[in-house]
Scaffold this active site. Structure first.
Site, PDB file in Angstrom:
ATOM      1  CG  ASP A 185      -6.655  -1.950   8.049  1.00  0.00           C
ATOM      2  OD1 ASP A 185      -5.635  -1.535   8.607  1.00  0.00           O
ATOM      3  OD2 ASP A 185      -7.744  -1.368   8.120  1.00  0.00           O
TER       4      ASP A 185
ATOM      5  CD  GLU B 223     -10.780  -2.582   8.300  1.00  0.00           C
ATOM      6  OE1 GLU B 223     -10.317  -3.415   7.499  1.00  0.00           O
ATOM      7  OE2 GLU B 223     -10.743  -1.359   8.094  1.00  0.00           O
TER       8      GLU B 223
ATOM      9  CB  CYS C  62      -7.079  -2.386  -0.993  1.00  0.00           C
ATOM     10  SG  CYS C  62      -6.069  -3.318   0.197  1.00  0.00           S
TER      11      CYS C  62
ATOM     12  CB  CYS D 143      -2.117   1.370   4.496  1.00  0.00           C
ATOM     13  SG  CYS D 143      -3.163   0.015   5.086  1.00  0.00           S
ATOM     14  CG  ASP D 144      -7.502   1.107   5.030  1.00  0.00           C
ATOM     15  OD1 ASP D 144      -7.070   1.191   3.872  1.00  0.00           O
ATOM     16  OD2 ASP D 144      -8.247   0.199   5.402  1.00  0.00           O
ATOM     17  CE  LYS D 145      -8.301   1.989  10.137  1.00  0.00           C
ATOM     18  NZ  LYS D 145      -8.092   1.088   8.999  1.00  0.00           N
TER      19      LYS D 145
ATOM     20  CB  CYS E 282      -0.939  -0.015   1.201  1.00  0.00           C
ATOM     21  SG  CYS E 282      -1.889  -1.539   1.351  1.00  0.00           S
TER      22      CYS E 282
ATOM     23  CB  SER F 239     -12.643  -4.492   5.210  1.00  0.00           C
ATOM     24  OG  SER F 239     -12.123  -4.153   3.955  1.00  0.00           O
TER      25      SER F 239
END
Length: 582
Positions: free
Chosen positions: A95, A458, A208, A136-138, A63, A484
């Site tokens: 994640d 998640e 992702c 990545c997400d966070k 990511c 997710s």
């Protein structure tokens, strides 16, 4: 001879050095200058505004993998525009890699650590501006939170989505693999098929690929105004990403020279724009969690009801995975985030006057949008996929503070059935794996909230397995944890108050009837009030799962999911008050 050499101490200060002058200027700062010269900085470098370049590079996932290269290009842009970049790094937790393990609990906790660490480095080194590279997400909401605290001229650049993978001749992503695991356990594909999915889903660098959390929050930041319009959406391995990084470096210097701060960009209206972008594209439920966390750092009051008000009026117009057909790379090729803005502006779903870090208004960005001829990713606003947004908030006897459900446009809107109760995600996954969940069930996963997890795991391992077994259209799943961005089906998350603090979800027993009605915005536990009172009388809170370290600190300070699961909220204020007033 040395006395005749011009010395740097008497140079007039660059007006852009609003903070760093205290670090580098004058004879009293000779020791600091000596240290920085040991790094390789020159007198000319130290006479210019100093710009922090934060990266979240890490070798645990694809990511963020291209950030080392992008950071060099951001720094080129800063230097070309008259600044001195100083690169630093912080953490990230994958994640996708940690999903279904104890490691997943670290993901949401990492948001707070990332925001804190960016803040600390920027304060400690008196930067004049900031560029945050995220993936990545966070990392994405964390960078926005840090900019809100610091209020330094700055921007955020997303390093880009991964390109589509392949499986059985079709586009694939990481959710393809999670669902393939479920299909293998259900006996509908072979182990060789699963291995083919594993090897084909992730072809290289980038986050992702669907409208999962990373791409959702990347789009959020473009609509919010903290990311330059059009640059985030360029895929990680696309040739234009390098020029985007240089442009970000140049742009931050414009912000520094004109003292344009994040607080002048992030407003209630810009937050509403960001949520409209999420709703219009069927984005991740995690946006419900991150929006109040970001808003709080900018001093904007924001609740789940505010999110619902925007989502409920915004049409779903982008046909994106996981509920639709297309990936984030397809949206870029179709014309990018701007064509989503263009369609929303046609019917007044955006506040067009809100400005962004590239100097343009949302209305101007929408006006400048150019769609690729024949694209099918974004529908015209006149013929939306669904007349209302892809996310909504429910309340009721089981979720007095609210919960979130994601709807792509074709799911069931009602369900009523018996509760199957699990006190952890792992226990539920084992039941799903062993085919113990049947049509009609209401799967309840609890003690996975911000405090109880801690960290709100998640549930993609569980939801992917459910979809892979073909049960996605026949059950309801609800949890005080998270989902997710790749989750689809009738799944309800962020049930609040959570079980660990005595929320009604803690009192559910096996076989209780639970009902949901999305149109009525209700999630209810059909148990008599006297029975609930008796259960509450014998309920005791569980022992903390962690008693030391970062996880324990997080659990002690974290707020409800309905408030963003932040650690600088009410619990911190109570602790500060107690210390001050005894």
């Amino acid at each position: 001879m040395a006395a005749d050499r011009p010395l740097p101490y008497d140079r007039p200060a660059d007006p852009g050095k609003r903070h760093s002058h205290a670090l580098t200027d004058g004879p009293d700062r000779a020791a600091a200058r000596a240290m920085l010269k040991g790094v390789g900085f020159t007198d000319d470098d130290l006479a210019q505004p100093i710009i922090g370049v934060a990266t979240t590079w890490i070798e645990t996932m694809p990511c963020n993998l291209n950030q080392r290269r992008l950071a060099e290009l951001v720094k080129e842009g800063i230097r070309a525009a008259g600044g001195t970049p100083m690169e630093f790094n912080t953490i990230s937790v994958s994640d996708g890699v940690s999903m279904g393990t104890e490691g997943m609990k670290a993901s949401l906790v990492s948001r707070e650590v990332i925001a804190d660490s960016i803040e600390l480095v920027a304060r400690g080194h008196l930067f004049d501006g900031l560029v945050c590279l995220v993936g990545c997400d966070k990392t994405i909401p964390a960078a926005a939170m840090a900019l809100g605290r610091l209020d330094l001229p700055g921007l955020i650049l997303y390093n880009g989505t991964i390109m589509p993978g392949t499986y059985k001749g079709r586009d694939a992503d990481i959710v393809t693999v999670f669902e393939a695991i479920g299909a293998y356990r259900a006996g509908t594909i072979t182990l060789e098929d699963l291995y083919e999915a594993e090897n084909g889903a992730c072809p290289g660098a980038g986050a992702c690929g669907g409208q999962f959390t990373a791409n959702t929050m990347s789009m959020f930041l473009e609509f919010l105004g903290l990311s330059p319009a059009g640059l985030n959406g360029i895929p990680a391995e696309h040739p234009k990403k390098e020029e985007a990084a240089r442009r970000a470096g140049e742009l931050v210097m414009t912000l520094v020279h004109h003292d344009i701060r994040p607080s002048s960009i992030v407003t209630r209206n810009s937050l509403e724009n960001a949520v409209a972008g999420v709703a219009a594209t069927g984005g991740s439920t995690n946006a419900v969690l991150h929006t109040p966390a970001i808003a709080a750092e900018f001093g904007v009051s924001w609740s789940v009801d505010d999110f619902a008000a925007v989502a409920d009026r915004t049409p779903l117009i982008a046909d994106m995975r996981p509920g639709g057909r297309y990936l984030a790379a397809d949206l870029y090729e179709a014309g990018g985030v701007a064509i989503v803005a263009r369609e929303l502006m046609k019917r007044g779903f955006l506040h067009g006057d809100e400005r962004t870090v590239d100097g343009r208004t949302i209305a101007k960005i929408a006006h400048d949008a150019v769609a690729t001829e024949g694209q099918q990713v974004v529908h015209p606003i006149e013929t939306p996929i669904k007349p209302f947004g892809g996310l909504t908030i429910l309340k009721g006897s089981l979720a007095p503070e609210g919960c979130v459900v994601k709807l792509a446009g074709h799911e069931r809107k009602t369900h009523r059935g018996p509760a199957r109760v699990f006190d952890s995600e792992n226990a539920c996954y084992e039941a799903v794996r062993d085919r113990k969940i049947v049509k009609g069930d209401v799967v309840v996963i609890r003690y996975e909230g911000p405090v109880g997890g801690p960290g709100m795991q998640e549930m993609l391992s569980v939801t992917g397995a459910i979809q892979g077994q073909g049960l996605g259209g026949d059950i309801l799943l609800l949890t005080d944890g998270r989902f997710s961005g790749g989750t689809h089906g009738l799944m309800i998350g962020h049930v609040a108050p959570e079980a660990a603090v005595g929320g009604p979800i803690a009192l559910v027993e096996e076989g209780d009837t639970i009902s949901v009605d999305v149109d009525r915005k209700e999630l209810n536990l059909e148990v008599d009030g006297a029975v609930m009172a008796e259960r509450r009388g014998r309920w005791t809170p569980p022992a903390p799962r962690y008693t030391v370290g970062a996880m324990a600190k997080y659990a002690a300070l974290v707020s409800s999911a309905s408030e963003g699961a932040v650690t600088n909220g009410a619990a911190l204020q109570r602790a500060l008050h107690a210390r001050t007033h005894g």
